[in-house]
Design a protein around this motif. Structure first.
Motif, PDB file in Angstrom:
ATOM      1  N   LEU A  85       0.833  -1.195   0.000  1.00 34.26           N
ATOM      2  CA  LEU A  85       0.000   0.000   0.000  1.00 34.26           C
ATOM      3  C   LEU A  85       0.874   1.253   0.000  1.00 34.26           C
ATOM      4  O   LEU A  85       0.596   2.224  -0.718  1.00 34.26           O
ATOM      5  CB  LEU A  85      -0.909  -0.026   1.228  1.00 34.26           C
ATOM      6  N   ARG A  90      -0.612   4.828  -1.390  1.00 34.85           N
ATOM      7  CA  ARG A  90      -1.942   4.897  -0.786  1.00 34.85           C
ATOM      8  C   ARG A  90      -1.939   4.804   0.731  1.00 34.85           C
ATOM      9  O   ARG A  90      -2.981   5.021   1.357  1.00 34.85           O
ATOM     10  CB  ARG A  90      -2.812   3.801  -1.385  1.00 34.85           C
ATOM     11  N   PRO A  93      -1.936   8.717   2.640  1.00 39.44           N
ATOM     12  CA  PRO A  93      -3.271   9.340   2.685  1.00 39.44           C
ATOM     13  C   PRO A  93      -4.206   8.628   3.674  1.00 39.44           C
ATOM     14  O   PRO A  93      -4.974   9.290   4.382  1.00 39.44           O
ATOM     15  CB  PRO A  93      -3.787   9.203   1.251  1.00 39.44           C
ATOM     16  N   LEU A  94      -4.123   7.320   3.744  1.00 43.83           N
ATOM     17  CA  LEU A  94      -4.949   6.566   4.676  1.00 43.83           C
ATOM     18  C   LEU A  94      -4.587   6.937   6.110  1.00 43.83           C
ATOM     19  O   LEU A  94      -5.465   7.188   6.942  1.00 43.83           O
ATOM     20  CB  LEU A  94      -4.769   5.070   4.447  1.00 43.83           C
ATOM     21  N   ALA A 100      -8.100   5.347   1.349  1.00 46.46           N
ATOM     22  CA  ALA A 100      -7.071   4.559   0.652  1.00 46.46           C
ATOM     23  C   ALA A 100      -7.199   4.685  -0.840  1.00 46.46           C
ATOM     24  O   ALA A 100      -8.238   4.900  -1.381  1.00 46.46           O
ATOM     25  CB  ALA A 100      -7.177   3.092   1.051  1.00 46.46           C
TER      26      ALA A 100
END
Length: 100
Positions: A85, A90, A93-94, A100
């Motif tokens: 991830l 991603r 940002p999560l 995500a």
């Protein structure tokens, strides 16, 4: 406004939950990686000490291996999943609450 300064709000970031065991090198690696990303505020749930928590982890994740990592209610998966991830751009940002 306290002390003449405008109030600053820290944006809400999602809570991180790590399901771990004592002798799990991937659990250690996951914690070290999260620290490198500026997060050291996770809740660690030791499933080797509490069978009910292990059952909860399996129910939430559908997996029996550790670590199992949740950011808010989002199941990230294990260490390798978290790194994938991150490589896809991603994870940050999560972690910042942007999804995500």
């Amino acid at each position: 406004m306290a002390g003449g300064f405008p109030e600053t709000r820290v944006p809400d970031v999602p809570a991180i939950t790590l399901y771990t065991t004592a002798i799990c090198p991937y659990c250690v690696a996951a914690k070290n990686f999260l620290r490198s990303q500026g997060r050291d505020d996770w809740r660690e749930v030791r499933v080797d000490l509490d069978p009910a928590e292990r059952a909860r982890m399996v129910a939430r994740s559908g997996r029996t291996s550790v670590p199992q990592i949740f950011v808010g209610e989002v199941h990230v998966g294990g260490y390798d999943d978290m790194i994938a991830l991150h490589r896809a751009g991603r994870l940050q940002p999560l972690l910042q609450g942007e999804g995500a």
